[in-house]
Structure formats: structure tokens, C-alpha cells
Scaffold this motif. Structure first.
Motif, PDB file in Angstrom:
ATOM      1  N   ARG A 194       0.568  -1.419  -0.127  1.00 58.37           N
ATOM      2  CA  ARG A 194       0.056   0.052  -0.460  1.00 58.37           C
ATOM      3  C   ARG A 194       0.694   1.174  -0.364  1.00 58.37           C
ATOM      4  NH1 ARG A 194      -2.410   3.638   3.583  1.00 58.37           N
ATOM      5  NH2 ARG A 194      -4.565   4.206   3.688  1.00 58.37           N
ATOM      6  N   ALA A 198       0.708   4.628  -2.947  1.00 60.04           N
ATOM      7  CA  ALA A 198       0.138   5.476  -1.905  1.00 60.04           C
ATOM      8  C   ALA A 198       1.123   6.608  -2.956  1.00 60.04           C
ATOM      9  CB  ALA A 198       0.255   6.123  -0.563  1.00 60.04           C
ATOM     10  N   LEU A 205      -5.788   5.737  -4.465  1.00 55.33           N
ATOM     11  CA  LEU A 205      -4.887   5.375  -3.083  1.00 55.33           C
ATOM     12  C   LEU A 205      -6.055   4.622  -3.049  1.00 55.33           C
ATOM     13  CD1 LEU A 205      -2.907   3.503  -1.942  1.00 55.33           C
ATOM     14  CD2 LEU A 205      -3.244   5.273   0.001  1.00 55.33           C
ATOM     15  N   TRP A 208      -7.355   1.992  -5.692  1.00 57.90           N
ATOM     16  CA  TRP A 208      -6.448   0.792  -5.769  1.00 57.90           C
ATOM     17  C   TRP A 208      -6.800  -0.149  -5.148  1.00 57.90           C
ATOM     18  CZ3 TRP A 208      -3.503  -0.606  -2.056  1.00 57.90           C
ATOM     19  CH2 TRP A 208      -2.037  -2.147  -2.511  1.00 57.90           C
TER      20      TRP A 208
END
Length: 221
Positions: A194, A198, A205, A208
Motif C-alpha cells: 500500500r 500511495a 489510493l 486501488w
């Protein structure tokens, strides 16, 4: 490229590469922009001659490079090699792309370069910086972004492990890249991947996260 040029390519590549007839894997991520490729129909319309590609595999993902857009009518020859990391695989393709195919820096896909951590190279620094500068403009035209979810233990519902294939498929897809994935069941730490997402996606984000978490299979809490 003439048939005799295959020996020259093999000499430049050195050991570790294997040559085989055929196109690179269909799910490979291309290191050069598609607009930089020559039309296969035009190149292969006359006397049969080899069209050379390079394919490098790392971390379960293939990366590809070549001068001509894949076309069935071409006599395709691909050199294959595996690398220990995506960064080294893409960097090798960039270097060989310049040396063998005479590609210029602007012809490479800067989103792939950035994704594997090659923005520190002098030849890509300006292009990566320009891409970062364009992100706020894209986010502004896309409207206000939803607030990011809480991180760490407070999030509670976020799994600690997610499928690597799903995470990369969602990431590359949102970056506009073609990536079919390898179908393996390998899992990675959610917060670690993550963090990478980012840095590349900014205000997208959450989109995603929905892609990864909504389609995960067998993720462990």
C-alpha cells in the motif's frame, strides 16, 4: 533486422539469455511506450526477416522490449532471462534498449520506470519529476478525492496479507499498463505494498484498495 544481426544481439546480451522463436509473453509489461513501436504489418510485409524482442522476468512478472509492435505475420525471435528483482530486470531492458534498438529516454514508459524505482537514474530524473508535477493537475481535474482510510491497527478491517498478483494487477491497471499477472498464490504484507501504491497513485489510493480488497481471494487476516 537481418538474420546475421541475431549473433550481434546475442553477443551484446552476453551469457544468461536464451533465444527462442515466438513473441514475448502476452501478459508482459512493456518498458517502452506503444507509440514508440513500429507497425508490424509494415515492417514484416516484404521478405521474411527476424523481429527481435527481449523479455525479462522478475518477481513473477514479465517485462518486454522490442522495436516492432507484436504481429503474427512477423518472424519473431525473443531472448529471455530471469532477474532477482523487477528493478534490475527493467534497468537491463532500458540499457539494452538504448544499445540494441537505439531507443531514446523519452520513448520509455516512465510509469514503469517509476514503479520499479529507477527515477534516481540521471537519464530519467527529469521525466519522473515532470510526472510527479502533473499528478496534482490530474487529481484536480478528476474532482475531490475521498479521504484515505486509517492506517495501522485503527483500521481493523484491513488484512495484513494480500495476493501479490492482485495487488500488482490493480496497480499496473490504474497506471494504464498491460499486466496479465502470473496466477501465483504468493502473498505480501498489505501495508508494505500500500505504501508503494500511495507514492504512485496519490489521491487514487482508495480506488486501488477497493480493487485489491474487493477481489482478493484467500487473503489472511
Amino acid at each position: 533486422m537481418a538474420w546475421g544481426e541475431l549473433d550481434r544481439v546475442a553477443q551484446i546480451l552476453g551469457g544468461g539469455w536464451r533465444m527462442a522463436r515466438g513473441l514475448p509473453p502476452a501478459d508482459a509489461v512493456w518498458v517502452v511506450r506503444r507509440a514508440a513501436l513500429e507497425d508490424g504489418g509494415a515492417v514484416c510485409g516484404g521478405e521474411p526477416k527476424p523481429v527481435v524482442y527481449l523479455a525479462a522476468k522478475a518477481e513473477g512478472q514479465w517485462f518486454a522490449l522490442g522495436k516492432v509492435a507484436p504481429a503474427e505475420r512477423c518472424v519473431s525471435v525473443t531472448f529471455y532471462r530471469e532477474f532477482p528483482s523487477a528493478r534490475r530486470a527493467v534497468e537491463a531492458l532500458v540499457d539494452y534498449g538504448k544499445r540494441i534498438f537505439d531507443f531514446f529516454t523519452p520513448q520509455f514508459d516512465v510509469s514503469v520506470v517509476e514503479a520499479v524505482g529507477l527515477c534516481g537514474r540521471p537519464d530519467f530524473a527529469d521525466y519522473c519529476e515532470r510526472r510527479r508535477a502533473e499528478r496534482p493537475l490530474r487529481r484536480a481535474t478528476a474532482g475531490p478525492a475521498a479521504p484515505p482510510p486509517q492506517e495501522g491497527p485503527a483500521s481493523g478491517s484491513a488484512p495484513r496479507r494480500v495476493g501479490l498478483d492482485a495487488a500488482l494487477r490493480c496497480l499496473f491497471g490504474m497506471l494504464g499498463l498491460e499486466a496479465g499477472g502470473c496466477g501465483r498464490a504468493a502473498e505480501v504484507d498489505f501495508e508494505a505494498v500500500r505504501c508503494w501504491a500511495a507514492g504512485l497513485l496519490g489521491g487514487r489510493l482508495e480506488e486501488w484498495e477497493r480493487c485489491v480488497l474487493g477481489g482478493r481471494a484467500g487473503a489472511r487476516a
